[in-house]
Design an enzyme around this catalytic site. Sequence first.
Site, PDB file in Angstrom:
ATOM      1  N   SER A  65       0.844  -1.192   0.000  1.00 50.84           N
ATOM      2  CA  SER A  65       0.000   0.000   0.000  1.00 50.84           C
ATOM      3  C   SER A  65       0.874   1.234   0.000  1.00 50.84           C
ATOM      4  CB  SER A  65      -0.893   0.018   1.246  1.00 50.84           C
ATOM      5  OG  SER A  65      -1.550   1.266   1.393  1.00 50.84           O
TER       6      SER A  65
ATOM      7  N   TYR B 246      -1.542   0.991  10.713  1.00 46.04           N
ATOM      8  CA  TYR B 246      -1.689   0.230   9.460  1.00 46.04           C
ATOM      9  C   TYR B 246      -0.515   0.516   8.534  1.00 46.04           C
ATOM     10  CZ  TYR B 246      -3.418  -0.807   4.756  1.00 46.04           C
ATOM     11  OH  TYR B 246      -3.547  -1.259   3.459  1.00 46.04           O
TER      12      TYR B 246
END
Length: 251
Positions: free
Chosen positions: A144, A157
Amino acid sequence: MKDAFGAPQSLLVLGGTSEIALATARRLIALRTRRVWLAGRPSPALDAAAAELRGRGADVRTVEFDALDSASHEVALGKVFAEGDVDVVLMAFGVLGDQARDEEEPMAAVRVAQTNYTGAVSAGLVCAGALQAQGHGSLVVLSSVAGERARRADFIYGSSKAGLDAFAQGLGDALQGTGVQVMVVRPGFVRTRATAGRPEQPLATGPDEVAEAIVTGLRRRSETVWVPGSLRVVMAALRHVPRPLFRRLPV
């Protein structure tokens, strides 16, 4: 092995209910992929995903897989490779977590880290070893852009994805010359069930767009894929913004 048209004939998905992974599987099946393994925790959703892909003409099987149970990975994934060569492994499991809750409940934050990083290290090494033993194959790791630079909004995250991204890059370097390719995929905000209700970010995409980028990257044997491609330039700039200014940016 790939067929005469260069398309992979077999696919193993770790995270068998992932919308991005299933969109990728549909594209690969349309390109002659014939055997698909969906690995995940047993659930009606996993069964439904398998049934849908069977309807598209593939031989689809499910295997029980839990990212948090690293001790089981070698046995669970070994069963898949024992059935024959796997051309592509798509590592697509992960959790977003809840930043506010995770800051207040450290064990919830640990679960995010264990799922996204520790579980991925375990499963990634097992699959890399199996691919190396067969002498060919691609390991696709869904990372990501959140891992490119820690943001106040999602640093728990993001830090787990930063670790995963670094691991995957290093693994790719370690596998050079073995016939095994590692491809890191860095999407931005993706419209999925997991992100429903969250504020949409600039340059947002959907599962189909990410899947198309993955298939193109496999064909080109890319090492890194950004989705959308313009994020490469955006993140290159943001990476060098001074921290006091970065804290004030709406990113």
